[in-house]
Design a protein around this motif. Structure first.
Motif, PDB file in Angstrom:
ATOM      1  N   THR A  45      36.821  60.783   5.542  1.00 39.56           N
ATOM      2  CA  THR A  45      37.846  61.241   5.591  1.00 39.56           C
ATOM      3  C   THR A  45      38.339  60.987   6.994  1.00 39.56           C
ATOM      4  N   GLU A  49      41.579  58.334   8.277  1.00 32.42           N
ATOM      5  CA  GLU A  49      42.114  58.492  10.028  1.00 32.42           C
ATOM      6  C   GLU A  49      42.699  57.944  10.560  1.00 32.42           C
ATOM      7  N   THR A  66      44.711  61.440  -1.462  1.00 32.26           N
ATOM      8  CA  THR A  66      43.412  61.985  -1.370  1.00 32.26           C
ATOM      9  C   THR A  66      43.323  63.276  -2.454  1.00 32.26           C
ATOM     10  N   ASP A  74      41.857  67.550   3.345  1.00 35.87           N
ATOM     11  CA  ASP A  74      41.371  66.469   3.949  1.00 35.87           C
ATOM     12  C   ASP A  74      43.200  65.652   4.283  1.00 35.87           C
ATOM     13  N   LEU A  78      44.632  63.815   7.252  1.00 39.79           N
ATOM     14  CA  LEU A  78      45.130  62.622   7.245  1.00 39.79           C
ATOM     15  C   LEU A  78      46.342  62.392   7.650  1.00 39.79           C
ATOM     16  N   GLU A 119      41.511  57.623  -1.919  1.00 45.39           N
ATOM     17  CA  GLU A 119      40.466  58.274  -1.108  1.00 45.39           C
ATOM     18  C   GLU A 119      39.711  59.193  -2.008  1.00 45.39           C
TER      19      GLU A 119
END
Length: 265
Positions: A45, A49, A66, A74, A78, A119
């Motif tokens: 993560t 980002e 995600t 998360d 992000l 993700e």
């Protein structure tokens, strides 16, 4: 006479069919999907980002899905990048499936999106068996996880188009043996590129984004050792995904509050 049915193979075959349809749809929209796999705590993560932020700084339209078992942490992280982000809570399910991804993208993916990062749930077993319609599959691991990780999880590492080593700023402190790691990778996925990165120092972030954009521009990715049929026949399976996992939109960086319930996967 009774015939046994391999439910696992049937479920994965259905998933592969839906994934192929999604991949074709995304390709027609000029969207490159990147499926990110890793164990929990790999730094996935944190790295994503920064990649999202760098992409936006370059004028590349990006978005991210995600997945998490129980929290929206998360997605909030992000969203600080300014990219559109959508969270899916799997309710305990250890992987995403192509039907979920397709449902999550329906009516949400912003027009003109060039890169879509997915993700996956932090797990190197279940997610490795499921094609999500991605163009590029990237498996990540940190230097704190041990050099033999690729040998312990050959499906996750053997099916990757690209490998990313994270937290390299901790390599000396962790006593990480890079040569042993490279040897292990070569055994399960000969010729795959390994990118060494650090979210803390920024090492390798631009190189990772460059590699992804090269594929988005039409370059053929590395052909992994394990093809889709091998993943289907030998991968791990925990049954079909629940169809009620809630998705949440986190919009852009200024939207930090609790997201309202959106469409169901």
């Amino acid at each position: 006479m009774c015939r046994s049915v391999d439910v696992r193979t049937a479920v994965l075959a259905k998933n592969d069919g839906l994934a192929a349809e999604l991949r074709a749809d995304l390709a027609s929209r000029r969207v490159t999907a990147v499926n990110l796999l890793s164990s929990p705590g790999s730094g996935k993560t944190a790295l994503l980002e920064i990649v999202l932020r760098r992409a936006r700084e370059r004028g590349v339209a990006v978005a991210a899905l995600t997945a998490d078992l129980a929290t929206e942490n998360d997605a909030r992280r992000l969203a600080r990048s300014g990219a559109p982000v959508r969270q899916v809570l799997t309710g305990g399910l250890c992987h995403l499936e192509s039907a979920q991804v397709r449902g999550l993208l329906d009516g949400w993916l912003p027009p003109g999106t060039r890169l879509l990062f997915v993700e996956n749930v932090g797990n190197l077993v279940c997610p490795a068996s499921y094609d999500l319609g991605e163009t590029l599959r990237v498996t990540l691991m940190s230097v704190t996880e041990g050099e033999d990780k690729p040998l312990k999880y050959p499906t996750a590492f053997g099916g990757a188009h690209l490998l990313v080593l994270t937290k390299t700023d901790l390599a000396d402190a962790a006593g990480f043996d890079d040569a042993a790691f490279s040897t292990a990778v070569e055994r399960v996925n000969p010729g795959v590129e390994i990118l060494r990165t650090s979210a803390r120092t920024g090492q390798g972030v631009d190189t990772l984004l460059d590699r992804i954009l090269t594929v988005a521009d039409g370059a053929a990715p590395h052909a992994p050792l394990l093809a889709a049929d091998h993943l289907r026949n030998h991968g791990h399976h925990h049954g079909p995904a629940h169809d009620h996992a809630p998705a949440h939109d986190h919009g852009t960086a200024h939207d930090h509050g609790h997201a309202s319930r959106a469409t169901t996967a």
